[in-house]
Design a protein around this motif. Structure first.
Motif, mmCIF file in Angstrom:
data_model
loop_
_atom_site.group_PDB
_atom_site.id
_atom_site.type_symbol
_atom_site.label_atom_id
_atom_site.label_comp_id
_atom_site.label_asym_id
_atom_site.label_seq_id
_atom_site.Cartn_x
_atom_site.Cartn_y
_atom_site.Cartn_z
ATOM 1 N N PHE A 208 0.806 -1.213 0.000
ATOM 2 C CA PHE A 208 0.000 0.000 0.000
ATOM 3 C C PHE A 208 0.842 1.267 0.000
ATOM 4 C CE2 PHE A 208 -3.454 -2.855 1.452
ATOM 5 C CZ PHE A 208 -4.367 -2.531 0.459
ATOM 6 N N GLN A 209 2.003 1.246 0.635
ATOM 7 C CA GLN A 209 2.866 2.426 0.561
ATOM 8 C C GLN A 209 3.369 2.646 -0.868
ATOM 9 O OE1 GLN A 209 5.969 2.146 3.561
ATOM 10 N NE2 GLN A 209 4.705 3.285 5.017
ATOM 11 N N THR A 210 3.694 1.562 -1.563
ATOM 12 C CA THR A 210 4.139 1.695 -2.949
ATOM 13 C C THR A 210 3.020 2.260 -3.826
ATOM 14 O OG1 THR A 210 5.647 -0.187 -2.685
ATOM 15 C CG2 THR A 210 5.079 0.465 -4.936
ATOM 16 N N ILE A 211 1.827 1.702 -3.690
ATOM 17 C CA ILE A 211 0.679 2.209 -4.457
ATOM 18 C C ILE A 211 0.407 3.667 -4.105
ATOM 19 C CG2 ILE A 211 -1.814 2.007 -4.755
ATOM 20 C CD1 ILE A 211 -1.461 -1.041 -4.352
ATOM 21 N N GLY A 212 0.464 3.981 -2.823
ATOM 22 C CA GLY A 212 0.201 5.350 -2.382
ATOM 23 C C GLY A 212 1.175 6.351 -2.972
ATOM 24 N N MET A 213 2.458 5.986 -3.033
ATOM 25 C CA MET A 213 3.453 6.906 -3.571
ATOM 26 C C MET A 213 3.307 7.070 -5.075
ATOM 27 S SD MET A 213 4.850 8.242 -1.087
ATOM 28 C CE MET A 213 5.788 9.283 -2.212
ATOM 29 N N ILE A 214 2.989 5.986 -5.795
ATOM 30 C CA ILE A 214 2.712 6.100 -7.235
ATOM 31 C C ILE A 214 1.553 7.075 -7.459
ATOM 32 C CG2 ILE A 214 1.822 4.835 -9.242
ATOM 33 C CD1 ILE A 214 4.659 4.114 -8.769
ATOM 34 N N ALA A 215 0.513 6.961 -6.620
ATOM 35 C CA ALA A 215 -0.651 7.846 -6.735
ATOM 36 C C ALA A 215 -0.278 9.296 -6.426
ATOM 37 C CB ALA A 215 -1.759 7.376 -5.809
ATOM 38 N N VAL A 216 0.570 9.497 -5.434
ATOM 39 C CA VAL A 216 1.014 10.853 -5.090
ATOM 40 C C VAL A 216 1.767 11.477 -6.255
ATOM 41 C CG1 VAL A 216 2.611 12.176 -3.640
ATOM 42 C CG2 VAL A 216 1.048 10.545 -2.589
ATOM 43 N N PHE A 217 2.676 10.718 -6.860
ATOM 44 C CA PHE A 217 3.428 11.253 -7.999
ATOM 45 C C PHE A 217 2.485 11.633 -9.144
ATOM 46 C CE2 PHE A 217 7.096 8.350 -6.519
ATOM 47 C CZ PHE A 217 7.532 9.316 -5.627
ATOM 48 N N ALA A 218 1.480 10.792 -9.389
ATOM 49 C CA ALA A 218 0.500 11.093 -10.438
ATOM 50 C C ALA A 218 -0.276 12.361 -10.101
ATOM 51 C CB ALA A 218 -0.455 9.910 -10.627
ATOM 52 N N SER A 219 -0.654 12.503 -8.831
ATOM 53 C CA SER A 219 -1.437 13.679 -8.431
ATOM 54 C C SER A 219 -0.612 14.956 -8.550
ATOM 55 C CB SER A 219 -1.961 13.510 -6.999
ATOM 56 O OG SER A 219 -0.942 13.718 -6.042
ATOM 57 N N LYS A 220 0.664 14.877 -8.214
ATOM 58 C CA LYS A 220 1.523 16.055 -8.321
ATOM 59 C C LYS A 220 1.744 16.432 -9.782
ATOM 60 C CE LYS A 220 2.111 16.310 -3.862
ATOM 61 N NZ LYS A 220 1.390 17.348 -3.076
ATOM 62 N N ALA A 221 1.857 15.432 -10.652
ATOM 63 C CA ALA A 221 2.078 15.703 -12.067
ATOM 64 C C ALA A 221 0.908 16.457 -12.680
ATOM 65 C CB ALA A 221 2.311 14.395 -12.828
ATOM 66 N N ASP A 222 -0.305 16.150 -12.246
ATOM 67 C CA ASP A 222 -1.490 16.814 -12.784
ATOM 68 C C ASP A 222 -2.077 17.852 -11.844
ATOM 69 O OD1 ASP A 222 -2.715 16.351 -15.424
ATOM 70 O OD2 ASP A 222 -2.373 14.253 -14.950
ATOM 71 N N ARG A 223 -1.406 18.089 -10.724
ATOM 72 C CA ARG A 223 -1.850 19.099 -9.754
ATOM 73 C C ARG A 223 -3.294 18.846 -9.307
ATOM 74 N NH1 ARG A 223 0.880 24.670 -12.254
ATOM 75 N NH2 ARG A 223 3.009 23.843 -12.327
ATOM 76 N N VAL A 224 -3.551 17.600 -8.986
ATOM 77 C CA VAL A 224 -4.865 17.179 -8.498
ATOM 78 C C VAL A 224 -4.662 16.542 -7.136
ATOM 79 C CG1 VAL A 224 -6.862 15.698 -8.901
ATOM 80 C CG2 VAL A 224 -5.704 16.764 -10.844
ATOM 81 N N ASN A 225 -5.294 17.063 -6.106
ATOM 82 C CA ASN A 225 -5.068 16.561 -4.753
ATOM 83 C C ASN A 225 -6.059 15.481 -4.326
ATOM 84 O OD1 ASN A 225 -2.804 18.111 -4.218
ATOM 85 N ND2 ASN A 225 -4.007 19.843 -3.480
ATOM 86 N N GLN A 226 -7.075 15.222 -5.152
ATOM 87 C CA GLN A 226 -8.073 14.208 -4.835
ATOM 88 C C GLN A 226 -7.662 12.882 -5.489
ATOM 89 O OE1 GLN A 226 -11.552 15.265 -3.323
ATOM 90 N NE2 GLN A 226 -9.980 16.633 -2.559
ATOM 91 N N ILE A 227 -7.479 11.848 -4.687
ATOM 92 C CA ILE A 227 -7.109 10.525 -5.187
ATOM 93 C C ILE A 227 -8.176 9.534 -4.748
ATOM 94 C CG2 ILE A 227 -5.381 8.681 -5.162
ATOM 95 C CD1 ILE A 227 -3.286 10.825 -4.444
ATOM 96 N N VAL A 228 -8.851 8.929 -5.714
ATOM 97 C CA VAL A 228 -9.927 7.978 -5.428
ATOM 98 C C VAL A 228 -9.355 6.563 -5.559
ATOM 99 C CG1 VAL A 228 -12.206 7.148 -6.092
ATOM 100 C CG2 VAL A 228 -11.657 9.577 -6.283
ATOM 101 N N LEU A 229 -9.492 5.790 -4.496
ATOM 102 C CA LEU A 229 -8.964 4.429 -4.456
ATOM 103 C C LEU A 229 -10.080 3.432 -4.746
ATOM 104 C CD1 LEU A 229 -6.855 4.885 -1.210
ATOM 105 C CD2 LEU A 229 -5.990 4.894 -3.560
ATOM 106 N N THR A 230 -9.852 2.562 -5.721
ATOM 107 C CA THR A 230 -10.857 1.592 -6.122
ATOM 108 C C THR A 230 -10.204 0.218 -6.281
ATOM 109 O OG1 THR A 230 -10.579 1.833 -8.533
ATOM 110 C CG2 THR A 230 -12.021 3.432 -7.416
ATOM 111 N N GLY A 231 -11.028 -0.779 -6.570
ATOM 112 C CA GLY A 231 -10.511 -2.126 -6.819
ATOM 113 C C GLY A 231 -10.555 -3.008 -5.589
ATOM 114 N N THR A 232 -10.195 -4.261 -5.790
ATOM 115 C CA THR A 232 -10.311 -5.273 -4.745
ATOM 116 C C THR A 232 -9.574 -4.901 -3.463
ATOM 117 O OG1 THR A 232 -10.523 -6.983 -6.440
ATOM 118 C CG2 THR A 232 -9.933 -7.711 -4.218
ATOM 119 N N LEU A 233 -8.376 -4.314 -3.590
ATOM 120 C CA LEU A 233 -7.576 -4.006 -2.403
ATOM 121 C C LEU A 233 -8.172 -2.880 -1.558
ATOM 122 C CD1 LEU A 233 -3.840 -4.266 -3.549
ATOM 123 C CD2 LEU A 233 -5.286 -5.997 -2.480
ATOM 124 N N SER A 234 -9.124 -2.138 -2.102
ATOM 125 C CA SER A 234 -9.732 -1.052 -1.321
ATOM 126 C C SER A 234 -10.491 -1.569 -0.111
ATOM 127 C CB SER A 234 -10.670 -0.225 -2.210
ATOM 128 O OG SER A 234 -11.744 -1.007 -2.686
#
Length: 282
Positions: A208-234
């Motif tokens: 989950f830390q790895t997934i979280g950091m990938i999501a953070v990098f994506a959010s910073k690249a697009d300047r979007v602070n809202q990250i919606v988590l979906t899928g089985t692991l949620s």
């Protein structure tokens, strides 16, 4: 009965998820586990009809997505059937369930995909091979635990200080933005005394830390602070605390909406009702 119900089906590598959609809401979500995509679709569809007291003639359309959708070559029970791009379904489903206009939507399945989504655009940003497959594989090899629910139960009471190396373990200095409990190295301090619960929690934390950091990098690249988590692991109960920790560090908002496991299936159904592109299966 009015023929207005749309069925969305997300056909994954090991699970198939199905939802109904009508009057701008989803109903009856559930999943089946099967390795054969065609058998899983027809099995899920039959169970869905039975559980919701529906007949085939009540269904207006079926919309499929996911890696297993490529195996569907014919209409499901002769009902008009369409195939939706998986990334489009992820983005649309995530926005719909979270009631957001714009977000990074993360689909946590066997692996992990990140998409940017707003009301007019869905764009695949990347992902990682770290996901549920990693969780199962490492738990199998390290703990001889192969079942998803058993991994979660095994991790109860696990202590990460017996497994992970933290910033506070390697420096006495105060690092701006990195409190002492921040992970410096996953499994970097594993002790011979670490219990099965400690190791199971360490595996969950790593994923989950790895997934979280990938999501953070994506959010910073697009300047979007809202990250919606979906899928089985949620649905993993330990996930919330891990993502909360990342949220505090990087000032992003992780959202796990109700029925997050079924976001991609919901997005498939929405593609038809919202007039989005899809491929007709004849």
């Amino acid at each position: 009965m009015k023929q207005s119900k749309i069925i969305g089906i997300d056909i994954g590598g090991s699970t198939t998820k199905i939802v109904g959609y009508e009057d701008d809401r989803i109903f009856g979500p559930f999943l089946v586990r099967a390795t054969d995509p065609i058998a899983s679709v027809y099995g899920a569809f039959g169970k869905f009809l039975n559980a919701n007291a529906l007949k085939i003639e009540d269904i207006q359309r079926v919309m499929v997505t996911g890696v297993g959708a490529s195996y569907i070559k014919d209409r499901i029970y002769s009902i008009p059937t369409g195939k939706v791009d998986e990334f489009r379904a992820i983005g649309r489903g995530g926005l719909f369930l979270s009631n957001r206009d714009k977000a990074i939507v993360v689909s946590m399945g066997t692996g992990t995909a990140c998409v940017y989504a707003d009301q007019t655009d869905v764009r695949h940003m990347g992902g990682t091979g770290i996901g549920g497959g990693t969780l199962l594989g490492l738990s199998n090899r390290m703990l001889n635990v192969r079942n998803f629910d058993d991994i979660i139960n095994t991790a109860e009471g696990g202590n990460l200080t017996h497994v992970d190396l933290n910033i506070g373990d390697i420096t006495r200095d105060i690092l701006v933005g990195l409190p002492p409990e921040t992970t410096a190295s996953n499994f970097g301090k594993i002790s011979d005394l670490a219990s099965k619960a400690d190791i199971a929690m360490g595996i969950i934390n790593l994923v989950f830390q790895t997934i979280g950091m990938i999501a953070v990098f994506a959010s910073k690249a697009d300047r979007v602070n809202q990250i919606v988590l979906t899928g089985t692991l949620s649905s993993v109960p330990q996930a919330r605390a891990i993502f909360d920790g990342i949220s505090r560090l990087y000032h992003v908002d992780f959202i796990i909406p109700e029925d997050a496991e079924y976001a991609t299936a919901a997005g498939a159904a929405l593609a038809y009702t919202r007039g989005l592109p899809f491929a007709e299966i004849s």
